[in-house]
Design a protein around this motif. Structure first.
Motif, PDB file in Angstrom:
ATOM      1  N   ARG A 131     -20.313  29.682   3.096  1.00 53.40           N
ATOM      2  CA  ARG A 131     -21.755  29.879   2.998  1.00 53.40           C
ATOM      3  C   ARG A 131     -22.061  31.374   3.085  1.00 53.40           C
ATOM      4  O   ARG A 131     -21.789  31.996   4.107  1.00 53.40           O
ATOM      5  CB  ARG A 131     -22.487  29.149   4.117  1.00 53.40           C
ATOM      6  CG  ARG A 131     -24.010  29.134   4.018  1.00 53.40           C
ATOM      7  CD  ARG A 131     -24.515  28.172   2.957  1.00 53.40           C
ATOM      8  NE  ARG A 131     -24.194  26.797   3.319  1.00 53.40           N
ATOM      9  CZ  ARG A 131     -24.999  25.993   4.009  1.00 53.40           C
ATOM     10  NH1 ARG A 131     -26.169  26.445   4.433  1.00 53.40           N
ATOM     11  NH2 ARG A 131     -24.648  24.749   4.254  1.00 53.40           N
ATOM     12  N   PRO A 132     -22.622  31.978   2.033  1.00 55.58           N
ATOM     13  CA  PRO A 132     -23.000  33.397   2.093  1.00 55.58           C
ATOM     14  C   PRO A 132     -24.057  33.629   3.161  1.00 55.58           C
ATOM     15  O   PRO A 132     -24.817  32.716   3.521  1.00 55.58           O
ATOM     16  CB  PRO A 132     -23.553  33.679   0.690  1.00 55.58           C
ATOM     17  CG  PRO A 132     -22.980  32.598  -0.175  1.00 55.58           C
ATOM     18  CD  PRO A 132     -22.872  31.392   0.703  1.00 55.58           C
ATOM     19  N   ASP A 133     -24.129  34.851   3.669  1.00 57.59           N
ATOM     20  CA  ASP A 133     -25.080  35.197   4.723  1.00 57.59           C
ATOM     21  C   ASP A 133     -26.511  34.835   4.357  1.00 57.59           C
ATOM     22  O   ASP A 133     -27.269  34.342   5.196  1.00 57.59           O
ATOM     23  CB  ASP A 133     -25.012  36.694   5.042  1.00 57.59           C
ATOM     24  CG  ASP A 133     -23.718  37.081   5.747  1.00 57.59           C
ATOM     25  OD1 ASP A 133     -23.027  36.177   6.252  1.00 57.59           O
ATOM     26  OD2 ASP A 133     -23.401  38.283   5.790  1.00 57.59           O
ATOM     27  N   ASP A 134     -26.908  35.087   3.106  1.00 60.82           N
ATOM     28  CA  ASP A 134     -28.305  34.870   2.720  1.00 60.82           C
ATOM     29  C   ASP A 134     -28.666  33.400   2.566  1.00 60.82           C
ATOM     30  O   ASP A 134     -29.818  33.060   2.278  1.00 60.82           O
ATOM     31  CB  ASP A 134     -28.645  35.637   1.438  1.00 60.82           C
ATOM     32  CG  ASP A 134     -27.805  35.205   0.243  1.00 60.82           C
ATOM     33  OD1 ASP A 134     -26.964  34.286   0.386  1.00 60.82           O
ATOM     34  OD2 ASP A 134     -27.985  35.776  -0.848  1.00 60.82           O
ATOM     35  N   ARG A 135     -27.706  32.519   2.768  1.00 67.62           N
ATOM     36  CA  ARG A 135     -27.980  31.085   2.691  1.00 67.62           C
ATOM     37  C   ARG A 135     -27.782  30.391   4.030  1.00 67.62           C
ATOM     38  O   ARG A 135     -27.721  29.169   4.094  1.00 67.62           O
ATOM     39  CB  ARG A 135     -27.094  30.444   1.623  1.00 67.62           C
ATOM     40  CG  ARG A 135     -27.411  30.882   0.194  1.00 67.62           C
ATOM     41  CD  ARG A 135     -26.645  30.058  -0.816  1.00 67.62           C
ATOM     42  NE  ARG A 135     -26.920  28.649  -0.636  1.00 67.62           N
ATOM     43  CZ  ARG A 135     -25.995  27.694  -0.766  1.00 67.62           C
ATOM     44  NH1 ARG A 135     -24.748  28.024  -1.064  1.00 67.62           N
ATOM     45  NH2 ARG A 135     -26.319  26.420  -0.591  1.00 67.62           N
ATOM     46  N   VAL A 136     -27.678  31.159   5.099  1.00 66.59           N
ATOM     47  CA  VAL A 136     -27.511  30.582   6.429  1.00 66.59           C
ATOM     48  C   VAL A 136     -28.877  30.516   7.114  1.00 66.59           C
ATOM     49  O   VAL A 136     -29.383  31.517   7.624  1.00 66.59           O
ATOM     50  CB  VAL A 136     -26.519  31.404   7.282  1.00 66.59           C
ATOM     51  CG1 VAL A 136     -26.391  30.796   8.680  1.00 66.59           C
ATOM     52  CG2 VAL A 136     -25.148  31.453   6.609  1.00 66.59           C
ATOM     53  N   ASP A 137     -29.484  29.328   7.110  1.00 72.42           N
ATOM     54  CA  ASP A 137     -30.751  29.147   7.804  1.00 72.42           C
ATOM     55  C   ASP A 137     -30.477  28.731   9.249  1.00 72.42           C
ATOM     56  O   ASP A 137     -29.320  28.681   9.689  1.00 72.42           O
ATOM     57  CB  ASP A 137     -31.632  28.131   7.079  1.00 72.42           C
ATOM     58  CG  ASP A 137     -30.947  26.774   6.917  1.00 72.42           C
ATOM     59  OD1 ASP A 137     -29.945  26.501   7.613  1.00 72.42           O
ATOM     60  OD2 ASP A 137     -31.424  25.970   6.087  1.00 72.42           O
ATOM     61  N   GLY A 162     -18.341  33.881   2.798  1.00 73.16           N
ATOM     62  CA  GLY A 162     -19.181  33.815   1.605  1.00 73.16           C
ATOM     63  C   GLY A 162     -18.359  33.871   0.340  1.00 73.16           C
ATOM     64  O   GLY A 162     -18.906  33.953  -0.764  1.00 73.16           O
ATOM     65  N   GLY A 163     -17.031  33.806   0.496  1.00 75.04           N
ATOM     66  CA  GLY A 163     -16.129  33.882  -0.652  1.00 75.04           C
ATOM     67  C   GLY A 163     -15.395  35.201  -0.685  1.00 75.04           C
ATOM     68  O   GLY A 163     -15.801  36.176  -0.023  1.00 75.04           O
ATOM     69  N   PRO A 164     -14.310  35.282  -1.422  1.00 74.15           N
ATOM     70  CA  PRO A 164     -13.542  36.530  -1.498  1.00 74.15           C
ATOM     71  C   PRO A 164     -14.291  37.614  -2.262  1.00 74.15           C
ATOM     72  O   PRO A 164     -15.180  37.316  -3.072  1.00 74.15           O
ATOM     73  CB  PRO A 164     -12.268  36.108  -2.252  1.00 74.15           C
ATOM     74  CG  PRO A 164     -12.696  34.937  -3.069  1.00 74.15           C
ATOM     75  CD  PRO A 164     -13.726  34.206  -2.251  1.00 74.15           C
ATOM     76  N   PRO A 165     -13.948  38.885  -2.015  1.00 71.59           N
ATOM     77  CA  PRO A 165     -14.559  39.985  -2.780  1.00 71.59           C
ATOM     78  C   PRO A 165     -14.347  39.802  -4.278  1.00 71.59           C
ATOM     79  O   PRO A 165     -13.347  39.219  -4.711  1.00 71.59           O
ATOM     80  CB  PRO A 165     -13.835  41.223  -2.252  1.00 71.59           C
ATOM     81  CG  PRO A 165     -13.330  40.832  -0.903  1.00 71.59           C
ATOM     82  CD  PRO A 165     -12.998  39.370  -0.992  1.00 71.59           C
ATOM     83  N   THR A 166     -15.265  40.325  -5.057  1.00 70.90           N
ATOM     84  CA  THR A 166     -15.289  40.065  -6.500  1.00 70.90           C
ATOM     85  C   THR A 166     -14.008  40.483  -7.206  1.00 70.90           C
ATOM     86  O   THR A 166     -13.428  39.712  -7.987  1.00 70.90           O
ATOM     87  CB  THR A 166     -16.486  40.798  -7.138  1.00 70.90           C
ATOM     88  OG1 THR A 166     -17.693  40.346  -6.517  1.00 70.90           O
ATOM     89  CG2 THR A 166     -16.559  40.528  -8.630  1.00 70.90           C
ATOM     90  N   VAL A 167     -13.534  41.692  -6.955  1.00 70.58           N
ATOM     91  CA  VAL A 167     -12.342  42.184  -7.659  1.00 70.58           C
ATOM     92  C   VAL A 167     -11.105  41.386  -7.245  1.00 70.58           C
ATOM     93  O   VAL A 167     -10.298  40.980  -8.088  1.00 70.58           O
ATOM     94  CB  VAL A 167     -12.131  43.694  -7.394  1.00 70.58           C
ATOM     95  CG1 VAL A 167     -10.789  44.160  -7.948  1.00 70.58           C
ATOM     96  CG2 VAL A 167     -13.262  44.490  -8.029  1.00 70.58           C
TER      97      VAL A 167
END
Length: 250
Positions: A131-137, A162-167
């Protein structure tokens, strides 16, 4: 945080129990303190991975080369987390939606199904929520905090990601296309290990071994299995990316 008092009381009383589906397909409910040593990395998902028209998330199944079986996911972010667990040489097995964790909340019974359970080579257990930070209510924050406390009671590690870094995700996703044992060529692997005893660019090293069309799949296979190393987090893999054998990176 909402429900923090109930959270503390629940943890203090060790009132956690879990509902899970064992390897034989039997649905069970047991106190966490009595079943913490079960192989949750082998259990069946406690809930399904539904798909419907116009849904936002994209569920599916990741074929794990670590376990030789499929592991479900509910979104592409979860897919990437499953991929990274498969790539992690410290992980020997993992499952998705391993159990419902039940506890007494301030407004009544609560439950939460973590996204993954991983077993480490040293025997340790890791519970993961994606769960990404901006979706933690507030409700999610409480569920994660309770899950972390339950894990601490039985000696498991809890991680929220929130998942692995993009690169890194892009590089590992590319290498995952070569993870299957069918890509293994022992003759080419030996030559690659010799050529990459010191860091050299991907394409230059492949050409020293032979036709890149035949060599590169084995090179990527060895990168997946981490017998060869590259900076997967710093830049997208390309012809000039430096690669070295594990011994060569000393």
């Amino acid at each position: 945080m909402a429900g923090s008092a109930a959270l503390t009381a629940s943890a203090a009383g060790s009132s956690f129990d879990v509902v899970f589906v064992d390897e034989e397909g039997r649905r069970r409910r047991e106190p966490l303190s009595a079943c913490w040593d079960r192989p949750f990395e082998k259990v069946l998902p406690v809930r399904a991975f539904p798909s419907a028209k116009d849904q936002v998330n994209w569920p599916g199944y990741w074929w794990s080369v670590t376990t030789g079986r499929h592991v479900g996911y509910e979104s592409w972010v979860e897919r990437d987390v499953a991929m990274m667990l498969d790539f992690d040489r410290a992980v020997i097995a993992f499952s998705s939606q391993p159990f419902w964790l039940n506890w007494a909340g301030g407004s009544g019974p609560r439950r939460h199904a973590p996204d993954f359970f991983a077993r480490l080579a040293d025997g340790g257990g890791v519970v993961l929520d994606v769960r990404p930070d901006d979706r933690v209510d507030a409700a999610a924050a409480e569920a994660f905090a309770v899950t972390a406390q339950a894990c601490a009671e039985v000696g498991w590690e809890f991680r929220r990601t929130g998942g692995p870094p993009t690169v890194l995700a892009a590089n590992v996703r590319w290498l995952a296309g070569y993870r299957h044992p069918r890509c293994r060529r022992p003759d080419i692997a030996e030559d690659l290990s010799r050529v990459f005893s010191q860091p050299i660019p991907v394409l230059a090293g492949a050409r020293e071994v032979g036709d890149p069309i035949a060599v590169l799949p084995m090179l990527y296979h060895l990168l997946w299995w981490q017998a060869l190393r590259a900076d997967l987090a710093g830049a997208v893999l390309g012809p000039r990316s430096l690669v070295a054998s594990v011994e060569g990176t000393g």
